[in-house]
Design an enzyme around this catalytic site. Sequence first.
Site, mmCIF file in Angstrom:
data_model
loop_
_atom_site.group_PDB
_atom_site.id
_atom_site.type_symbol
_atom_site.label_atom_id
_atom_site.label_comp_id
_atom_site.label_asym_id
_atom_site.label_seq_id
_atom_site.Cartn_x
_atom_site.Cartn_y
_atom_site.Cartn_z
ATOM 1 N N LEU A 1 0.803 -1.225 0.000
ATOM 2 C CA LEU A 1 0.000 0.000 0.000
ATOM 3 C C LEU A 1 0.837 1.276 0.000
ATOM 4 O O LEU A 1 0.303 2.370 0.175
ATOM 5 C CB LEU A 1 -0.965 -0.015 1.195
ATOM 6 C CG LEU A 1 -1.930 -1.206 1.203
ATOM 7 C CD1 LEU A 1 -2.824 -1.155 2.434
ATOM 8 C CD2 LEU A 1 -2.760 -1.268 -0.067
ATOM 9 N N CYS A 2 2.144 1.158 -0.217
ATOM 10 C CA CYS A 2 3.011 2.337 -0.304
ATOM 11 C C CYS A 2 2.904 2.976 -1.684
ATOM 12 O O CYS A 2 2.824 2.280 -2.696
ATOM 13 C CB CYS A 2 4.469 1.960 -0.066
ATOM 14 S SG CYS A 2 4.895 1.771 1.650
ATOM 15 N N MET B 1 8.645 4.789 5.264
ATOM 16 C CA MET B 1 8.721 3.383 4.861
ATOM 17 C C MET B 1 9.978 3.116 4.045
ATOM 18 O O MET B 1 10.585 2.053 4.163
ATOM 19 C CB MET B 1 7.471 2.973 4.079
ATOM 20 C CG MET B 1 6.204 2.965 4.918
ATOM 21 S SD MET B 1 6.335 1.981 6.440
ATOM 22 C CE MET B 1 6.653 0.361 5.791
ATOM 23 N N GLU B 2 10.388 4.072 3.250
ATOM 24 C CA GLU B 2 11.612 3.921 2.462
ATOM 25 C C GLU B 2 12.835 3.852 3.375
ATOM 26 O O GLU B 2 13.743 3.039 3.148
ATOM 27 C CB GLU B 2 11.732 5.065 1.454
ATOM 28 C CG GLU B 2 10.756 4.973 0.297
ATOM 29 C CD GLU B 2 9.304 5.330 0.637
ATOM 30 O OE1 GLU B 2 8.438 5.107 -0.225
ATOM 31 O OE2 GLU B 2 9.029 5.829 1.748
ATOM 32 N N ASP C 1 23.127 -12.054 5.497
ATOM 33 C CA ASP C 1 23.445 -12.978 4.404
ATOM 34 C C ASP C 1 24.948 -13.129 4.206
ATOM 35 O O ASP C 1 25.439 -14.219 3.963
ATOM 36 C CB ASP C 1 22.792 -12.493 3.108
ATOM 37 C CG ASP C 1 23.114 -13.396 1.930
ATOM 38 O OD1 ASP C 1 22.796 -14.604 2.008
ATOM 39 O OD2 ASP C 1 23.692 -12.904 0.939
#
EC number: 4.6.1.17
Length: 160
Positions: A77-78, A115-116, A130
């Site tokens: 929803l961004c 959000m970014e 990782d």
Amino acid sequence: MTDSKLSHIDEEGRARMVDVGSKPETERTAVAKGEVHLKPETISLIRAGLMKKGDVLTVAQIAGIQAAKRTAELIPLCHPIPIHQVQVDLQIRDELPGVEITARLKSSGKTGVEMEALTAVAVAALTVYDMVKAVEKTARIQNIRLVEKRGGVSGDVINE
């Protein structure tokens, strides 16, 4: 029961993308942070450049920048927004012990860049994980959070 204050939920309780069309464009910034806790031995390998996958901090930095630019593809929803600057810094912190990640974003638009910034930190942290997992199975990603946001109708938020 649906809370009418939830902007991403419609009257029937279904998810929706918020209409930001009538909002004014403003300068917006956000800062997020997070940590990857590691053993001192792993930190020594990172510092010495001895990780088999390469330069952990540089690769994670690039991954964070790339993730910030793709946030709208990852979070349903961004809104896609114009990003004017992304800065992702990774610092080895012996007191954690581990790596502290900070993302700073700038934009001007109708919706914020929180959000970014959070996505940049999360993906940078996942990249560190990782790259070290072959030598450390106990690495822990922790404390991803919004530190501050500035701009927009809702005003500034300073969490730290």
